[in-house]
Design a protein around this motif. Structure first.
Motif, PDB file in Angstrom:
ATOM      1  N   TYR A  80       1.207  -1.068  -0.193  1.00 10.88           N
ATOM      2  CA  TYR A  80      -0.115   0.166  -0.304  1.00 10.88           C
ATOM      3  C   TYR A  80       0.861   1.423  -0.455  1.00 10.88           C
ATOM      4  O   TYR A  80       0.406   1.927   0.103  1.00 10.88           O
ATOM      5  N   LYS A  81       2.257   1.162   0.034  1.00  7.35           N
ATOM      6  CA  LYS A  81       3.022   2.307   0.663  1.00  7.35           C
ATOM      7  C   LYS A  81       3.109   2.806  -1.293  1.00  7.35           C
ATOM      8  O   LYS A  81       3.746   4.067  -1.351  1.00  7.35           O
ATOM      9  N   THR A  82       2.791   2.194  -2.343  1.00  8.45           N
ATOM     10  CA  THR A  82       2.660   3.113  -3.224  1.00  8.45           C
ATOM     11  C   THR A  82       0.747   3.483  -3.745  1.00  8.45           C
ATOM     12  O   THR A  82       0.760   4.065  -4.501  1.00  8.45           O
ATOM     13  N   GLY A  83       0.288   2.713  -2.883  1.00  9.60           N
ATOM     14  CA  GLY A  83      -1.349   3.436  -3.445  1.00  9.60           C
ATOM     15  C   GLY A  83      -1.687   4.880  -3.407  1.00  9.60           C
ATOM     16  O   GLY A  83      -0.743   5.549  -2.729  1.00  9.60           O
ATOM     17  N   ARG A  84      -2.617   4.702  -3.627  1.00  9.17           N
ATOM     18  CA  ARG A  84      -3.337   6.497  -3.573  1.00  9.17           C
ATOM     19  C   ARG A  84      -3.047   7.569  -2.382  1.00  9.17           C
ATOM     20  O   ARG A  84      -3.333   8.406  -2.281  1.00  9.17           O
ATOM     21  N   TRP A  85      -3.352   6.157  -1.288  1.00  9.63           N
ATOM     22  CA  TRP A  85      -3.541   6.883   0.421  1.00  9.63           C
ATOM     23  C   TRP A  85      -2.145   7.313   0.490  1.00  9.63           C
ATOM     24  O   TRP A  85      -1.885   8.572   1.258  1.00  9.63           O
ATOM     25  N   ALA A  86      -1.202   6.415   1.004  1.00 10.55           N
ATOM     26  CA  ALA A  86       0.025   6.932   0.767  1.00 10.55           C
ATOM     27  C   ALA A  86       0.178   8.514   0.573  1.00 10.55           C
ATOM     28  O   ALA A  86       1.531   9.304   0.770  1.00 10.55           O
ATOM     29  N   LEU A  92       0.522   6.268   8.086  1.00 13.08           N
ATOM     30  CA  LEU A  92       1.643   5.840   6.965  1.00 13.08           C
ATOM     31  C   LEU A  92       2.057   4.486   7.805  1.00 13.08           C
ATOM     32  O   LEU A  92       2.257   3.176   7.062  1.00 13.08           O
ATOM     33  N   ARG A  93       2.106   4.261   8.972  1.00 10.90           N
ATOM     34  CA  ARG A  93       2.618   3.108   9.558  1.00 10.90           C
ATOM     35  C   ARG A  93       1.426   1.921   9.041  1.00 10.90           C
ATOM     36  O   ARG A  93       1.433   0.326   9.117  1.00 10.90           O
ATOM     37  N   ILE A  94       0.222   2.168   8.604  1.00 12.89           N
ATOM     38  CA  ILE A  94      -1.490   1.123   9.212  1.00 12.89           C
ATOM     39  C   ILE A  94      -0.737   1.053   7.520  1.00 12.89           C
ATOM     40  O   ILE A  94      -0.876  -0.393   6.950  1.00 12.89           O
ATOM     41  N   LEU A  95      -0.078   1.507   6.607  1.00 10.30           N
ATOM     42  CA  LEU A  95      -0.465   1.636   5.773  1.00 10.30           C
ATOM     43  C   LEU A  95       0.956   0.670   4.910  1.00 10.30           C
ATOM     44  O   LEU A  95       1.926   0.611   3.699  1.00 10.30           O
ATOM     45  N   GLY A  96       2.023   0.594   6.212  1.00 14.74           N
ATOM     46  CA  GLY A  96       2.682  -0.494   5.709  1.00 14.74           C
ATOM     47  C   GLY A  96       4.508   0.333   5.810  1.00 14.74           C
ATOM     48  O   GLY A  96       5.759  -0.782   5.326  1.00 14.74           O
ATOM     49  N   PHE A  97       4.328   1.804   6.143  1.00 10.79           N
ATOM     50  CA  PHE A  97       5.902   2.824   6.457  1.00 10.79           C
ATOM     51  C   PHE A  97       6.387   2.323   7.515  1.00 10.79           C
ATOM     52  O   PHE A  97       6.140   1.555   8.730  1.00 10.79           O
ATOM     53  N   THR A  98       7.431   2.165   6.903  1.00  8.04           N
ATOM     54  CA  THR A  98       8.949   1.671   8.714  1.00  8.04           C
ATOM     55  C   THR A  98       9.435   2.469   8.845  1.00  8.04           C
ATOM     56  O   THR A  98       9.912   3.285   7.765  1.00  8.04           O
ATOM     57  N   LYS A 156     -14.658   2.250   7.192  1.00 10.53           N
ATOM     58  CA  LYS A 156     -14.409   3.643   6.174  1.00 10.53           C
ATOM     59  C   LYS A 156     -14.027   4.646   7.188  1.00 10.53           C
ATOM     60  O   LYS A 156     -14.954   5.341   7.714  1.00 10.53           O
ATOM     61  N   ASP A 157     -12.888   4.871   8.050  1.00 10.20           N
ATOM     62  CA  ASP A 157     -12.468   5.850   8.578  1.00 10.20           C
ATOM     63  C   ASP A 157     -11.627   7.439   8.026  1.00 10.20           C
ATOM     64  O   ASP A 157     -11.230   7.837   9.302  1.00 10.20           O
ATOM     65  N   GLY A 158     -11.008   6.535   6.803  1.00 13.24           N
ATOM     66  CA  GLY A 158      -9.493   7.513   6.943  1.00 13.24           C
ATOM     67  C   GLY A 158      -8.312   6.743   7.895  1.00 13.24           C
ATOM     68  O   GLY A 158      -6.946   7.759   7.395  1.00 13.24           O
ATOM     69  N   VAL A 159      -8.426   5.736   8.149  1.00 15.44           N
ATOM     70  CA  VAL A 159      -7.736   5.483   9.856  1.00 15.44           C
ATOM     71  C   VAL A 159      -6.410   4.551   9.397  1.00 15.44           C
ATOM     72  O   VAL A 159      -5.883   4.023   9.190  1.00 15.44           O
ATOM     73  N   TYR A 160      -7.699   3.897   9.766  1.00 18.73           N
ATOM     74  CA  TYR A 160      -7.551   2.314   9.749  1.00 18.73           C
ATOM     75  C   TYR A 160      -7.901   1.773   8.292  1.00 18.73           C
ATOM     76  O   TYR A 160      -7.678   0.813   8.154  1.00 18.73           O
ATOM     77  N   PHE A 161      -8.730   2.163   8.184  1.00 19.19           N
ATOM     78  CA  PHE A 161      -8.876   1.687   7.071  1.00 19.19           C
ATOM     79  C   PHE A 161      -9.690   3.114   5.554  1.00 19.19           C
ATOM     80  O   PHE A 161     -10.057   3.665   6.620  1.00 19.19           O
ATOM     81  N   PRO A 162      -9.754   2.446   4.431  1.00 20.37           N
ATOM     82  CA  PRO A 162      -9.128   1.576   3.562  1.00 20.37           C
ATOM     83  C   PRO A 162      -7.953   1.435   3.662  1.00 20.37           C
ATOM     84  O   PRO A 162      -7.219   2.506   3.828  1.00 20.37           O
ATOM     85  N   LEU A 163      -7.196   0.120   3.506  1.00 21.12           N
ATOM     86  CA  LEU A 163      -5.513   0.300   2.258  1.00 21.12           C
ATOM     87  C   LEU A 163      -6.192  -0.076   1.168  1.00 21.12           C
ATOM     88  O   LEU A 163      -4.501   0.633   0.573  1.00 21.12           O
ATOM     89  N   SER A 164      -6.806  -0.433   0.437  1.00 15.83           N
ATOM     90  CA  SER A 164      -7.079  -0.917  -0.797  1.00 15.83           C
ATOM     91  C   SER A 164      -7.083   0.905  -1.573  1.00 15.83           C
ATOM     92  O   SER A 164      -7.536   1.742  -0.321  1.00 15.83           O
ATOM     93  N   ASP A 165      -7.133   0.975  -2.389  1.00 17.74           N
ATOM     94  CA  ASP A 165      -7.257   2.718  -3.258  1.00 17.74           C
ATOM     95  C   ASP A 165      -9.063   3.195  -3.570  1.00 17.74           C
ATOM     96  O   ASP A 165      -8.719   4.268  -3.673  1.00 17.74           O
ATOM     97  N   SER A 166      -9.700   1.371  -2.889  1.00 19.50           N
ATOM     98  CA  SER A 166     -10.757   1.653  -3.100  1.00 19.50           C
ATOM     99  C   SER A 166     -11.605   0.222  -2.599  1.00 19.50           C
ATOM    100  O   SER A 166     -11.257  -0.213  -2.846  1.00 19.50           O
ATOM    101  N   TRP A 167     -12.815   0.753  -1.902  1.00 15.73           N
ATOM    102  CA  TRP A 167     -13.505  -0.171  -1.241  1.00 15.73           C
ATOM    103  C   TRP A 167     -14.840   0.290  -2.771  1.00 15.73           C
ATOM    104  O   TRP A 167     -16.137  -0.784  -2.377  1.00 15.73           O
TER     105      TRP A 167
END
Length: 282
Positions: free
Chosen positions: A4-10, A47-53, A249-260
């Protein structure tokens, strides 16, 4: 884990960094509202939820800035709250976030050990004792506590900071304390964690899982959180997947994918999150 690090939300978050590699003021942890500028803390969490370290440049940049602040060499920003000893609160808050990404960071670990000594004394009788907490805080910091965060260890920051610095016996008592607190863990979930959410497919359940995810990082957690694992297992569908519903879907924990827009993407996101948690507690 999907990338998800290269996705829409990141991309959306990374594109909003300022010239110093930050996002507005550091604090607060509440859910972002509308089109308002996000805080650096909100960006870090997402960003952490989206996999950033810590190995990713945007995180490393903020980690270095937080370390400078905790060690007194640079300010994080100009924000402060008059109702708190803000310098002490900042050390607690920033050290917690440093340890989330880098648990063995010495600067943050020193702060964790300070608070850990207070916790050990506060639970020395076999349960939490407020008088012992006040005495330990006074001994550690040279004054009596004067605002809410300074006693009780009830905030997200305490729970995030204290992992790995307590004796097994005290950690066990602290986890039991978190599970039975009537107001949960401040900033994350405001009800007793011993009471499972009434509705599984809900934002409320997602917030409950956030609190359990926070506790799952403790060494004694597996023995304490088995009831949560059973609850989750009971809500698997026939394909072994989970769905927390569109309301999660709250913009914090979800979504992970670009769209639901497609239900299968939502189910994939929910299943990935819960699978990761189950591996820690089951």
């Amino acid at each position: 884990m999907s990338d998800y690090k290269t996705g829409r939300w990141a991309k959306q978050i990374l594109d909003s960094r300022d010239s110093e590699g930050m996002w507005g003021n550091f604090h607060t942890l509440s859910q972002p509202v509308g089109n308002k500028e996000i805080t650096t803390e909100q960006a870090l969490r997402r960003l952490r939820i989206l996999g950033f370290t810590k190995d990713d440049e945007p995180i490393r940049w903020v980690l270095d800035r937080m370390c400078l602040c905790v060690s007194g060499r640079k300010k994080i920003d100009n924000y402060y709250e008059k109702t708190h000893d803000w310098a002490l609160f900042e050390k607690l808050m920033l050290s917690a976030w440093i340890r989330i990404f880098e648990p063995e960071n010495k600067i943050a670990l020193d702060v964790a050990k300070q608070w850990g000594e207070i916790v050990e004394k506060s639970f020395g009788s076999g349960q939490y004792n407020r008088a012992d907490d006040i005495a330990a805080f006074t001994s550690q910091f040279g004054r009596k506590p004067k605002s809410g965060f300074e006693t009780g260890f009830g905030m997200f920051y305490h729970a995030a900071l204290l992992k790995g610095v307590l004796s097994p016996a005290t950690e066990n008592l602290l986890l039991q304390y978190y599970l039975t607190r009537s107001d949960g863990i401040y900033y994350i979930y405001d009800k007793s964690l011993n009471v499972l959410p009434d509705v599984f497919a809900s934002k409320r359940a997602s917030q409950y899982l956030a609190a359990i995810e926070l506790l799952a990082g403790y060494g004694q957690a597996r023995g304490k959180l088995g009831f949560v694992a059973k609850w989750l297992d009971s809500h698997k569908d026939k394909y072994g997947q989970w769905d927390l519903g569109a309301g999660a879907k709250d913009g914090v924990y979800f979504p992970l994918s670009d769209s639901w827009r497609k239900r299968e993407y939502r189910i994939a996101d929910c299943t990935e999150r819960i699978t990761n948690l189950m591996q820690q507690i089951f």
